[in-house]
Design an enzyme around this catalytic site. Sequence first.
Site, mmCIF file in Angstrom:
data_model
loop_
_atom_site.group_PDB
_atom_site.id
_atom_site.type_symbol
_atom_site.label_atom_id
_atom_site.label_comp_id
_atom_site.label_asym_id
_atom_site.label_seq_id
_atom_site.Cartn_x
_atom_site.Cartn_y
_atom_site.Cartn_z
ATOM 1 N N GLY A 18 -13.484 1.356 11.999
ATOM 2 C CA GLY A 18 -12.494 0.719 11.121
ATOM 3 C C GLY A 18 -11.768 1.767 10.302
ATOM 4 N N GLY A 19 -11.175 1.318 9.207
ATOM 5 C CA GLY A 19 -10.365 2.220 8.395
ATOM 6 C C GLY A 19 -11.139 3.430 7.897
ATOM 7 C CB SER A 41 -16.979 1.302 17.056
ATOM 8 O OG SER A 41 -16.690 -0.015 16.653
ATOM 9 C CB VAL A 51 -7.519 -5.590 12.221
ATOM 10 C CG1 VAL A 51 -8.281 -6.876 12.487
ATOM 11 C CG2 VAL A 51 -6.214 -5.571 12.984
ATOM 12 C CB SER A 52 -8.894 -9.476 8.812
ATOM 13 O OG SER A 52 -9.237 -9.733 10.146
ATOM 14 C CG PHE A 121 -3.074 -7.293 -5.435
ATOM 15 C CD1 PHE A 121 -1.958 -7.544 -4.668
ATOM 16 C CD2 PHE A 121 -4.322 -7.566 -4.888
ATOM 17 C CE1 PHE A 121 -2.075 -8.058 -3.372
ATOM 18 C CE2 PHE A 121 -4.451 -8.076 -3.602
ATOM 19 C CZ PHE A 121 -3.328 -8.326 -2.843
ATOM 20 C CD GLN A 235 -13.811 -9.746 -4.366
ATOM 21 O OE1 GLN A 235 -13.275 -9.182 -3.415
ATOM 22 N NE2 GLN A 235 -13.601 -9.382 -5.606
ATOM 23 C CG HIS A 237 -10.080 -14.079 -1.612
ATOM 24 N ND1 HIS A 237 -9.080 -14.988 -1.861
ATOM 25 C CD2 HIS A 237 -9.491 -12.862 -1.574
ATOM 26 C CE1 HIS A 237 -7.932 -14.326 -1.964
ATOM 27 N NE2 HIS A 237 -8.153 -13.042 -1.795
ATOM 28 C CG LEU A 247 -7.607 -13.522 2.716
ATOM 29 C CD1 LEU A 247 -8.341 -13.938 1.456
ATOM 30 C CD2 LEU A 247 -7.674 -12.012 2.886
ATOM 31 C CD GLU A 250 -5.901 -10.775 -5.782
ATOM 32 O OE1 GLU A 250 -7.037 -11.023 -5.339
ATOM 33 O OE2 GLU A 250 -5.675 -9.890 -6.616
ATOM 34 N NE ARG A 295 -9.271 -10.593 -4.349
ATOM 35 C CZ ARG A 295 -9.161 -9.771 -3.321
ATOM 36 N NH1 ARG A 295 -10.250 -9.205 -2.806
ATOM 37 N NH2 ARG A 295 -7.988 -9.503 -2.802
ATOM 38 C CG HIS A 363 -12.606 -11.473 0.616
ATOM 39 N ND1 HIS A 363 -11.995 -11.598 1.848
ATOM 40 C CD2 HIS A 363 -11.879 -10.543 -0.058
ATOM 41 C CE1 HIS A 363 -10.943 -10.776 1.905
ATOM 42 N NE2 HIS A 363 -10.860 -10.108 0.777
ATOM 43 N NE ARG A 398 -12.955 -5.476 -2.446
ATOM 44 C CZ ARG A 398 -11.781 -5.945 -2.027
ATOM 45 N NH1 ARG A 398 -10.657 -5.359 -2.383
ATOM 46 N NH2 ARG A 398 -11.740 -7.018 -1.246
ATOM 47 C CB SER A 401 -4.775 -3.954 -3.585
ATOM 48 O OG SER A 401 -4.698 -3.621 -4.946
ATOM 49 C CG LEU A 404 -6.845 -2.214 2.604
ATOM 50 C CD1 LEU A 404 -5.426 -2.683 2.899
ATOM 51 C CD2 LEU A 404 -7.605 -2.043 3.904
#
Lengths: 590, 248, 126
Positions: A18-19, A41, A51-52, A121, A235, A237, A247, A250, A295, A363, A398, A401, A404
């Site tokens: 992932g990222g 992976s 990706v989501s 945000f 968390q 959401h 989702l 926000e 949140r 979330h 958290r 934003s 990421l």
Amino acid sequence: MVEKMDSLQHDVLVVGGGGAGLRAAIAVARDHPDTSVGVISKVYPMRSHTVSAEGGAAAVISPSDSLDDHAYDTISGSDWLADQDAVEILVENATDEMLQLEHWGCPWSRDPDGHVSVRPFGGMKLERTWYAADKTGFHLLHTLFQTTLKYDAIIRYDEWFVTSLIVADGRCQGVTAIDIRTGEMLSIGAKSVVLCTGGGGRVYPFTTNGSIKTGDGMSLAYRAGVPLKDMEFVQYHPTGLPGTGILITEAARSEGGVLVNNEGRRYLQDYGLGQPLDLKDPDHPRKRTMELGPRDRLSQAFVKEREAGRTFEGADGDYVELDIRHLGEREIDRKIPMVRELAVRYIGIDPVHDPIPVRTVVHYMMGGIDTDTRGATSLPGLFAAGECACVSVNGANRLGSNSLTEILVFGARAAVAAVDHASRVSLPSNQLLESSARSEQSRLEATLLRKNGAGETVSGIRSDLQEALEEGAGIFRDEATLQRTCSTITDLQERYEKLVLTDTSRTFNTELVTALELGAMLDIGEAIAHSALARTESRGSHQRTDHPDRDDAGFLKHSLAYQSEGNPTIGYKDVTITRWPPGERVYGNV
Amino acid sequence: MSDRTVLDVYRYLPDNESEPTFQSYELDYQDNWVVLDALNHIKAEIDSTLSFRWSCRMGVCGSCGMMVNGEPKLTCETFIRDYDTQTITIEPLSHFPVIRDLVINMDDFMEKLPRVSPWLIPDEDKPLEDGEYLQTPAQVAHYKRFSMCINCMLCYSACPVYGLDPSFTGPAVLALAARYNLDSRDDGMKERAAEVSAHEGIWECTYVGECTQVCPKDVDPAGAIQMLKLSYALDWARSVVMPRSSGS
Amino acid sequence: MTRELTRPLPWNWWLKKAVYFQFMMRELTSLAVFAYALLIIWALLSAADAGSFSTFYTFLSSSLSVWLHLVILVLSLYHTGTWIALTPKVMVLWRGDERVDPGVIAGANSILFLMISGAVIWLVLM
């Protein structure tokens, strides 16, 4: 596809594509071309859950903003449980990471003058969230993935499932993994292993998380004796679609969307989040106020509204309404097209004309593998970054934003530490790798792969685990429900021992994969429930109805769950405070 | 609301069988169920040996593409209620080798993708201290559509050219090449020419156009390929007319 | 190792879907354009010599030739239509950050085609 070799070895092995994992891999390949790097992976990188992510990534860019403001928002948002040295690193490196992504081609949304756009945000004092419409995570992940293709040095093991860490001589020296396509168990040796495996929202029944988010990496570390930190902080959401849990970002609220109960009231004003402004007021939506509150507060308000009978009743559970109609079709299509796409497709409601039903949904996990600010764990050679890690920048809650941003900043930092460690140790022996793969294969054959009659099923244990956590470790918890959840999990662990798989194929055995995932889910479920039981205070997303106040004297501390025989051991360590002494979290018009 | 349907599912278990078979699963479904929900129901309640890929179940990870009644679909976006046939046939995506059941082998795509250099190739590298490359919303709009590809492979499954000749670079990879060629920050068009403007590249495309029809993200790979044909043809013409300014 | 299953396309793949069939028709109608090109080449070659031109002229006046022309006209029109439908894919025009509607581009091309065809017919009939 990887060429078959007698032994597979890398200086740095990143687990997870992932990222965080891809950012780490690029950091190694670009800045240390002589270092061999592997990315393993269980899914192809572009399927990873980054990706989501929808809304955006926070980094100070506008002249009126400051790093201190970003740090303060993050720390107050965390209910002072974040480590402030880590937060300072996050905000200081955030902008460079965003610019770096821009230079790699990320299609950030732009202002008319060509500069990158930012949006407000939740819990943030100023506009500092960079976005690519409302598919930020998608663009970020694909930009990173496509950039990795530039580096031949990055060797990928797509669709390999890591089953254990190889620990010898007191350090992590690689992993054992199943090549899902062939069913073969192999070892991959490494001087440094970086876990970037994401969170585990799937331990709850109703989550925004994709099916792959089962806490595998957290469990790998936990089983190797590394503590899981702050696992009680989960968390919810405030705006997921009923039924699926998909989702609704926000960003819908940062562009001006409002939450309304069944009396038509913008109910957040009743929960200490300030007074609503008229929708036509140029100051709407006001930062750190109402719908742009954090949140945890918004999700807690939803539960209170439900208890007061002010939510709507629907076939897929109670809900409130998210109204974005006043933005108009053009703005909606330009700024938050995916919100419209998802609402139309999955619940048949066009938000241009009707409010969207939304409810709270699991979330994100603030907790994770305990690391220092370089991403190092207590096990030499093992590093972690992203949602699977707890560094900790998110503390008890958290801000949207920041995740990421976190995967980029700390993904890159973990790579630096991993390369540094790799330069000081040697590769494992072939003998160690071969024996590790053999013993891991025997372990599976003695447990999951034994072929004797009917027993427990993956889906049965999994749904019972999910129910137990939602019942006992949801938005509001107390001792009695947590006790019950802990004992249910103990029962489920015993049932897991009796699991029998129907699928005996070696080729692409997804039942085996889900069984291994379930093992990880039980581990992190145990850590969540026991950590929550031990923390007798309320802070951020952890709300104990039997201990409703924050207790800085007793619990301005990170909890550390260690796996042990029977129940986990819960320890604590101090929160790092640098410049922002604990204070009251204040939202609303101040 | 619940209703009954039959899913006729393609099974291939290479460990035990040499030929694929179809297996029927009869089940009750809810009005809001997508095909993927039904497959997950089968796996959890009826037959845990059925293998397929999925993750996000919100149409963005690109894992769950399959043939539904002969059409390539993302099964997480395909509602059972939209099919009035007695049975719904589920098969692995066409044109790809089958590893098992509904799981296809997409190595070919993964090998082709890096060949078109799908990353930003700027004219000159700009240090981070100098900030971002400026790009107006209009300049973003020029390539944005082609950047929306989720690599779900539906377009390859719809493309008979790829079905007949797997050496064809194919729609999604070429659309990504177009995405970078059209990006105002990018100067890599010539570097991509060898792969993109090759016989197996854009010139193999005969414009069936079905890739665009089946694309779940409205990427329009067919359009991307035709635009590439025009731009590489013009580039070639310029190099003939003005050989010195063509830069090569 | 695993045994993967390959599934080659059957020869009649283009009969299994309307879109594929239309595509094949588009490709096949290009033969009509080719046929007419042959006709024109014949005309050019025979233009040099009065005898062979009269043979060509006799052929043109035959009912077979009239039918052939009608068939070629229909097939060529279909083929032309597919090309005009394709034009918006190649000619992507922008008005600021909004794309000019593909229908407008195809429409403009259709009008242009009709005008040029009209002009040619007018020239010939004059």
